[in-house]
Design an enzyme around this catalytic site. Structure first.
Site, mmCIF file in Angstrom:
data_model
loop_
_atom_site.group_PDB
_atom_site.id
_atom_site.type_symbol
_atom_site.label_atom_id
_atom_site.label_comp_id
_atom_site.label_asym_id
_atom_site.label_seq_id
_atom_site.Cartn_x
_atom_site.Cartn_y
_atom_site.Cartn_z
ATOM 1 N N GLN A 1 0.848 -1.208 0.000
ATOM 2 C CA GLN A 1 0.000 0.000 0.000
ATOM 3 C C GLN A 1 0.872 1.243 0.000
ATOM 4 O OE1 GLN A 1 -3.486 -0.602 2.988
ATOM 5 N NE2 GLN A 1 -1.918 -2.026 3.644
ATOM 6 N N ASN A 2 2.163 1.066 0.152
ATOM 7 C CA ASN A 2 3.063 2.223 0.280
ATOM 8 C C ASN A 2 3.373 2.834 -1.081
ATOM 9 O OD1 ASN A 2 3.016 1.497 2.914
ATOM 10 N ND2 ASN A 2 5.086 0.661 2.977
ATOM 11 N N VAL A 3 3.568 4.145 -1.050
ATOM 12 C CA VAL A 3 3.862 4.867 -2.291
ATOM 13 C C VAL A 3 5.293 5.397 -2.280
ATOM 14 C CG1 VAL A 3 1.431 5.488 -2.628
ATOM 15 C CG2 VAL A 3 2.935 7.061 -1.380
ATOM 16 N N HIS B 1 -1.450 1.418 -4.263
ATOM 17 C CA HIS B 1 -1.946 2.781 -4.076
ATOM 18 C C HIS B 1 -1.163 3.832 -4.855
ATOM 19 C CE1 HIS B 1 -4.065 1.596 -0.024
ATOM 20 N NE2 HIS B 1 -4.712 1.171 -1.092
ATOM 21 N N CYS C 1 -1.455 14.175 -15.461
ATOM 22 C CA CYS C 1 -2.170 15.343 -15.986
ATOM 23 C C CYS C 1 -3.672 15.148 -15.749
ATOM 24 C CB CYS C 1 -1.880 15.487 -17.487
ATOM 25 S SG CYS C 1 -2.879 16.762 -18.273
ATOM 26 N N CYS D 1 1.081 20.394 -16.338
ATOM 27 C CA CYS D 1 1.506 19.461 -17.380
ATOM 28 C C CYS D 1 2.392 20.197 -18.396
ATOM 29 C CB CYS D 1 0.271 18.886 -18.069
ATOM 30 S SG CYS D 1 0.670 17.870 -19.492
ATOM 31 N N CYS E 1 0.339 20.326 -21.926
ATOM 32 C CA CYS E 1 -0.893 21.099 -22.174
ATOM 33 C C CYS E 1 -1.150 22.185 -21.137
ATOM 34 C CB CYS E 1 -2.093 20.151 -22.253
ATOM 35 S SG CYS E 1 -2.594 19.502 -20.657
ATOM 36 N N THR F 1 0.525 -2.766 8.769
ATOM 37 C CA THR F 1 -0.673 -2.064 8.298
ATOM 38 C C THR F 1 -1.759 -2.137 9.361
ATOM 39 O OG1 THR F 1 -2.380 -1.913 6.580
ATOM 40 C CG2 THR F 1 -1.496 -4.119 7.001
ATOM 41 N N ALA G 1 8.932 -4.222 12.354
ATOM 42 C CA ALA G 1 9.170 -5.060 11.167
ATOM 43 C C ALA G 1 10.664 -5.197 10.862
ATOM 44 C CB ALA G 1 8.429 -4.459 9.972
HETATM 45 C C1 BJW Z 1 4.553 -0.899 12.621
HETATM 46 C C2 BJW Z 1 5.722 -0.206 12.818
HETATM 47 C C3 BJW Z 1 6.879 -0.937 12.750
HETATM 48 C C4 BJW Z 1 4.177 1.215 12.979
HETATM 49 N N1 BJW Z 1 6.827 -2.250 12.495
HETATM 50 N N2 BJW Z 1 4.520 -2.197 12.382
HETATM 51 C C5 BJW Z 1 -15.353 -1.277 2.784
HETATM 52 C C6 BJW Z 1 -15.712 -0.853 4.033
HETATM 53 C C7 BJW Z 1 -15.507 0.471 4.422
HETATM 54 C C8 BJW Z 1 -14.960 1.392 3.547
HETATM 55 C C9 BJW Z 1 -14.604 0.967 2.300
HETATM 56 C C10 BJW Z 1 -14.798 -0.348 1.927
HETATM 57 N N3 BJW Z 1 -14.345 -0.478 0.661
HETATM 58 C C11 BJW Z 1 -13.866 0.702 0.242
HETATM 59 C C12 BJW Z 1 -14.029 1.610 1.215
HETATM 60 C C13 BJW Z 1 -13.654 3.035 1.152
HETATM 61 C C14 BJW Z 1 -12.212 3.328 1.380
HETATM 62 C C15 BJW Z 1 -11.782 2.820 2.754
HETATM 63 O O1 BJW Z 1 -11.151 1.804 2.909
HETATM 64 N N4 BJW Z 1 -12.131 3.582 3.787
HETATM 65 C C16 BJW Z 1 -11.807 3.229 5.167
HETATM 66 C C17 BJW Z 1 -10.686 4.142 5.686
HETATM 67 C C18 BJW Z 1 -13.040 3.344 5.986
HETATM 68 N N5 BJW Z 1 -11.378 2.764 0.327
HETATM 69 C C19 BJW Z 1 -11.209 3.389 -0.838
HETATM 70 O O2 BJW Z 1 -11.787 4.432 -1.086
HETATM 71 C C20 BJW Z 1 -10.328 2.733 -1.860
HETATM 72 N N6 BJW Z 1 -10.981 2.710 -3.123
HETATM 73 C C21 BJW Z 1 -12.054 1.985 -3.352
HETATM 74 O O3 BJW Z 1 -12.491 1.205 -2.549
HETATM 75 O O4 BJW Z 1 -12.593 2.194 -4.586
HETATM 76 C C22 BJW Z 1 -13.783 1.487 -4.929
HETATM 77 C C23 BJW Z 1 -14.157 1.899 -6.339
HETATM 78 C C24 BJW Z 1 -14.363 0.911 -7.281
HETATM 79 C C25 BJW Z 1 -14.701 1.274 -8.590
HETATM 80 C C26 BJW Z 1 -14.831 2.622 -8.937
HETATM 81 C C27 BJW Z 1 -14.609 3.603 -7.990
HETATM 82 C C28 BJW Z 1 -14.264 3.237 -6.677
HETATM 83 C C29 BJW Z 1 -9.043 3.523 -2.074
HETATM 84 C C30 BJW Z 1 -8.190 3.564 -0.869
HETATM 85 C C31 BJW Z 1 -6.985 4.480 -1.115
HETATM 86 C C32 BJW Z 1 -6.144 4.644 0.123
HETATM 87 N N7 BJW Z 1 -5.194 5.668 -0.096
HETATM 88 C C33 BJW Z 1 -4.300 6.069 0.987
HETATM 89 C C34 BJW Z 1 -3.744 7.523 0.774
HETATM 90 C C35 BJW Z 1 -3.123 7.752 -0.504
HETATM 91 C C36 BJW Z 1 -1.703 7.269 -0.510
HETATM 92 C C37 BJW Z 1 -0.714 8.310 -0.042
HETATM 93 O O5 BJW Z 1 -0.925 9.505 -0.202
HETATM 94 O O6 BJW Z 1 0.291 7.891 0.501
HETATM 95 O O7 BJW Z 1 -3.266 5.112 1.137
HETATM 96 S S1 BJW Z 1 -5.059 6.138 2.581
HETATM 97 C C38 BJW Z 1 -3.643 5.633 3.468
HETATM 98 O O8 BJW Z 1 -4.039 4.449 4.181
HETATM 99 C C39 BJW Z 1 -2.596 5.232 2.419
HETATM 100 C C40 BJW Z 1 -2.168 3.884 2.936
HETATM 101 O O9 BJW Z 1 -1.633 3.110 1.889
HETATM 102 C C41 BJW Z 1 -3.433 3.318 3.536
HETATM 103 C C42 BJW Z 1 -3.227 2.221 4.543
HETATM 104 O O10 BJW Z 1 -2.582 2.699 5.687
HETATM 105 P P1 BJW Z 1 -1.513 1.772 6.417
HETATM 106 O O11 BJW Z 1 -0.399 1.489 5.522
HETATM 107 O O12 BJW Z 1 -2.206 0.612 7.020
HETATM 108 O O13 BJW Z 1 -0.950 2.766 7.535
HETATM 109 P P2 BJW Z 1 -1.532 3.086 8.990
HETATM 110 O O14 BJW Z 1 -0.896 4.350 9.436
HETATM 111 O O15 BJW Z 1 -3.010 3.039 9.021
HETATM 112 O O16 BJW Z 1 -1.021 1.879 9.897
HETATM 113 C C43 BJW Z 1 0.341 1.671 10.165
HETATM 114 C C44 BJW Z 1 0.481 0.390 10.971
HETATM 115 O O17 BJW Z 1 1.857 0.105 11.126
HETATM 116 C C45 BJW Z 1 -0.123 0.468 12.376
HETATM 117 O O18 BJW Z 1 -0.902 -0.692 12.616
HETATM 118 C C46 BJW Z 1 1.100 0.475 13.310
HETATM 119 O O19 BJW Z 1 0.885 -0.206 14.529
HETATM 120 C C47 BJW Z 1 2.093 -0.283 12.457
HETATM 121 N N8 BJW Z 1 3.481 0.060 12.716
HETATM 122 N N9 BJW Z 1 5.376 1.145 13.060
HETATM 123 C C48 BJW Z 1 5.597 -2.829 12.357
HETATM 124 N N10 BJW Z 1 8.079 -0.333 12.972
#
Ligand code: BJW
Length: 245
Positions: free
Chosen positions: A99-101, A117, A125, A146, A149, A187, A230
Site C-alpha cells: 500500500q506504500n507509495v 496505491h 495530468c 503538465c 498542455c 498495516t 518489522a
Molecule cells: C509498525 C511499525 C513498525 C508502525 N513495524 N509495524 C469497505 C468498508 C468500508 C470502507 C470501504 C470499503 N471499501 C472501500 C471503502 C472506502 C475506502 C476505505 O477503505 N475507507 C476506510 C478508511 C473506511 N477505500 C477506498 O476508497 C479505496 N478505493 C475503493 O475502494 O474504490 C472502490 C471503487 C471501485 C470502482 C470505482 C470507484 C471506486 C481507495 C483507498 C486508497 C487509500 N489511499 C491512501 C492515501 C493515498 C496514498 C498516499 O498519499 O500515501 O493510502 S489512505 C492511506 O491508508 C494510504 C495507505 O496506503 C493506507 C493504509 O494505511 P496503512 O499502511 O495501514 O498505515 P496506517 O498508518 O493506518 O497503519 C500503520 C500500521 O503500522 C499500524 O498498525 C502500526 O501499529 C504499524 N506500525 N510502526 C511494524 N516499525
C-alpha cells in the site's frame, strides 16, 4: 505465537504473498498515517487524500505531498525491506503487494511488487491522464502543471473513492488465492480493498501471519501475530529459516 512456528510455516511454504503498509517504512523514518504523528496540520489522511480535497484546494494537497516527497527523498530501505527483497528469490512463487507509495521496496531490490496505491514520484495530468516521473523535490512549481498542455497535475496516487489499478489488484488477489502463507506487515488493516486480501487468503486456506507493533483490526482473524518492529522481526524470522538452496 512463537516466531519459531511462523518460521516453520514459512520454511514449508512454496507460495508466499506479502501485504505491507506504512509500518514497514517507519524505521526508515517515514511517518505512518494513523496513530501518534499520523496527522498533518491537524488534518487526517481521510480529509487530504480525496479527489474532493484536491478539487477544493490543490495547493494544500500538493503541499502535503511535497513535504512527504522531501521526507522520503532522505530515507533509505531498512532491514525489513531488504529481507523481503531477498525472499523473492527464496520462494518459487512470491508477490509483494504494497500500500506504500514511497518506493522503498523497489529501492531495496524488490521486483515482484504490486503497488496498490500508486507512486509518490509519478505525476498525472488532470486533463489528459498522461503520467510522467518527476523526482525533483521541491518541485519548481506548486501545484505543478503538465508540460504538454498546461493543465493541473495531480499525484498518481489512489485516493479514497478511487479504484485501485486493475492489473495490480487482480495480481494481488490472485496471489492471495494461491499462497500458502500471507504475511501482513505494518498495516492497520482499516483501508479497503487492500485489507480484504487477508480474508481472501484465509478463505483459500492460507496461513496468515501479521507482523505489527500493536494489535489491529486484523489480529483476531489472522492465524498468528508477531508483535514488534518489522525491521527487527523480519530479520529474526529470516535467521530461523533453513539456508536457501
Ligand atoms: C509498525 C511499525 C513498525 C508502525 N513495524 N509495524 C469497505 C468498508 C468500508 C470502507 C470501504 C470499503 N471499501 C472501500 C471503502 C472506502 C475506502 C476505505 O477503505 N475507507 C476506510 C478508511 C473506511 N477505500 C477506498 O476508497 C479505496 N478505493 C475503493 O475502494 O474504490 C472502490 C471503487 C471501485 C470502482 C470505482 C470507484 C471506486 C481507495 C483507498 C486508497 C487509500 N489511499 C491512501 C492515501 C493515498 C496514498 C498516499 O498519499 O500515501 O493510502 S489512505 C492511506 O491508508 C494510504 C495507505 O496506503 C493506507 C493504509 O494505511 P496503512 O499502511 O495501514 O498505515 P496506517 O498508518 O493506518 O497503519 C500503520 C500500521 O503500522 C499500524 O498498525 C502500526 O501499529 C504499524 N506500525 N510502526 C511494524 N516499525
Amino acid at each position: 505465537m512463537s516466531i519459531a512456528l511462523a518460521a516453520e510455516w514459512l520454511a514449508d511454504a512454496r507460495q508466499v504473498t506479502v501485504l505491507t503498509g506504512a509500518g514497514v517504512s517507519a524505521e526508515s523514518g517515514i511517518p505512518t498515517f494513523r496513530g501518534d504523528g499520523g496527522y498533518w496540520r491537524k488534518r487526517r489522511v481521510e480529509e487530504l487524500a480525496t479527489p474532493a480535497a484536491f478539487a477544493h484546494d490543490p495547493r494544500l494537497v500538493w503541499e502535503w505531498y511535497e513535504e512527504r516527497r522531501q521526507t522520503v527523498a532522505q530515507c533509505t530501505p531498512n532491514a525489513g525491506h531488504r529481507v523481503l527483497a531477498a525472499w523473492e528469490k527464496r520462494f518459487p512463487f512470491f508477490l509483494l503487494a504494497t500500500q506504500n507509495v514511497d518506493g522503498l521496496h523497489q529501492a531495496a531490490g524488490s521486483v515482484r511488487v504490486a503497488p496498490l496505491h500508486g507512486d509518490l514520484w509519478t505525476l498525472r495530468c488532470t486533463a489528459e491522464g498522461t503520467e510522467r516521473a518527476d523526482h525533483r523535490t521541491p518541485l519548481p512549481e506548486l501545484p505543478p502543471r503538465c508540460p504538454a498542455c498546461g493543465a493541473l497535475e495531480r499525484p498518481a496516487i489512489v485516493w479514497f473513492g478511487e479504484p485501485l489499478p486493475k492489473e495490480r489488484w487482480e495480481e494481488a488477489t490472485q496471489a492471495a488465492v494461491v499462497c500458502d502463507v500471507l504475511l501482513v506487515i505494518g498495516t492497520s488493516g482499516v483501508v479497503q480493498p487492500a485489507a480484504s486480501l487477508v480474508d481472501t487468503a484465509l478463505a483459500h486456506r492460507a496461513r496468515v501471519i501479521e507482523i505489527n507493533l500493536q494489535e489491529t483490526v486484523l489480529s483476531d482473524v489472522v492465524s498468528a501475530s508477531l508483535r514488534g518492529p518489522a525491521a527487527t522481526v523480519l530479520p529474526a524470522l529470516d535467521r530461523l529459516l533453513p539456508p536457501s538452496t
